[in-house]
Design an enzyme around this catalytic site. Sequence first.
Site, PDB file in Angstrom:
ATOM      1  N   SER A  58      36.388  -3.131  21.443  1.00  0.00           N
ATOM      2  CA  SER A  58      35.685  -3.732  20.318  1.00  0.00           C
ATOM      3  C   SER A  58      34.233  -4.030  20.681  1.00  0.00           C
ATOM      4  CB  SER A  58      36.435  -4.973  19.839  1.00  0.00           C
ATOM      5  OG  SER A  58      35.879  -5.482  18.662  1.00  0.00           O
TER       6      SER A  58
ATOM      7  N   ASP B 125      33.857   0.125  17.634  1.00  0.00           N
ATOM      8  CA  ASP B 125      35.003   0.812  17.031  1.00  0.00           C
ATOM      9  C   ASP B 125      35.007   0.701  15.514  1.00  0.00           C
ATOM     10  OD1 ASP B 125      35.649  -1.933  17.273  1.00  0.00           O
ATOM     11  OD2 ASP B 125      37.785  -1.518  17.131  1.00  0.00           O
TER      12      ASP B 125
END
Length: 563
Positions: free
Chosen positions: A149, A308
């Site tokens: 992330s 992402d």
Amino acid sequence: MEKFVLENYNKWLTSDYIDLKDREELENIKTNEKEIEDRFYTNLSFGTGGMRGVRGVGTNRINKYTIRKATQGLANYILEVAGDKGKEMGVAIAYDCRIGSEEYALNSALVLAGNGIKAYLFKSLRSTPELSFAVRELKCISGIVVTASHNPQEYNGYKVYWNDGCQIIEPQASGIVNSVNDVTSFDQIHIITKEEAIEKGLLEYISEDIDTDFIEAVKRQIIHHDIPGKEDFKIVYSPLHGTGGRPVKRVFNETGFKSVYIVAEQEQPDGNFPTCSYANPEDPAVFKLSIELAEKVGATICMANDPDADRIGVAVKDENGEWIYPNGNQIGLLLMNYILENKKDIPKNAAVVSTVVSTPMLDVVAKEKNVEIFRTLTGFKFIGEKIREFEEGKYDATFLMGFEESYGYLVGTHARDKDAVVSTLLIAEMAAYYNSISTSIPKELEKLYNKFGFYREGIIAVTKKGKDGVEAISKIMSNLRNNVTDSLIGKKVISKRDFSLGYNGLPKSDVIQFVLEDNTYITARPSGTEPKIKYYFCITEKTEASANEKLAKTMKEFEAFVD
């Protein structure tokens, strides 16, 4: 250094299972006891959603060996609960731009194939929401996305999804965790070569048709198709070196946004994140290049995704020419309000799902709009779970949108995780629409505050690395739990919500929330994926100035109290 740490280190150092290059890395730290201890004092935790950690060789690091172990555990669980059907349904796998992601994704596929389970692998990097979408489109039993992330560049991670496209929840979560923990040696891991996996039909690369289907699902969430001046409305966008560039550019182009300016320095995927080592759209610093471009081209909004592409941050120019950065709560409120005021045919049982650490202002606005709010634990998987429960009829509710204060939003049910592709599109639409009727995002936010009160939210995140850090975080939570009863920072405690005991029907979780006499909310929550503890604050006042002052005072007093 404890004996078992050295034993673990020597086991990896001498094992033929570990590549020569990786054994050389271990050889290079032979005299660094602190580094050896940090790498080998524990196994990298596989939690109820997956794992995340610093890249490197060792049991407490992300590497292809810990990835293989996790995937073997997942494979064992699939075989246990679904047998041959699970093998045929297979597992979809995606990965982002981070260093090692492609290698880790391929290793995951080859371990699954080694267990006779079909692996569907994207040919190149894809967003997390598209992985969620692909799991259901391909009718897979599970999904994997390799990503860390928004973490710094030295991190990578591994998240697991179940057949509804949602990150794993119970009973799958604890079942998979236990299965992963049962893999204790390298010889329990079954892996085959890429060539063998393809030859046996156990590795299939996912068609680009899935990309088109995903984009079409995103486009179906548009509210206003024909906005006057949309083609000329200027937007600056950055994928922050991540996966969002291709799908976001495509969806903008296919929906009539023709004046989109991409930050060239941040357009190409790059796991080193050369312009922003902390590629987190919550951080105003990542907008430096975006704002420079916006000033040059005359844009009044900048948007950025994390690597992402499941989260989005925004910078907008106010009427005084100042750039402001709405926080995650404000973006969620604005988006909810825009949808409720403009979307046609909203069902009477429409529901918004958010988390226990998101702003209480949400409930006040939703009540006025006759929309029900459902609160979950932190983690978008719990919002995804609610979508499934709505569809199964557990509640008389229809999902409208979900959001977390940490800049994650979902409109529509094409994905079961936060989706920055659809969020970026709808925020752009909202900004363009407001511009067409001579208002703006800052003005609309001000209207909400003037009507409902000035709510302000803040977060303090404290990082405590290593073994000592884990113990320190545990001690902090124990002190808050046991020693704070009647008052906190000089104010009466009206409600003490200890989620570790279960609260309001939610699963047990290491979270504690205090509601004070002046409607101040203070919540403490250790991160499930990082060596951090986070403190969340929310206050309300009648004026903007007094709200800002009160929030700063509250955060300062609590921080001093904890210290």
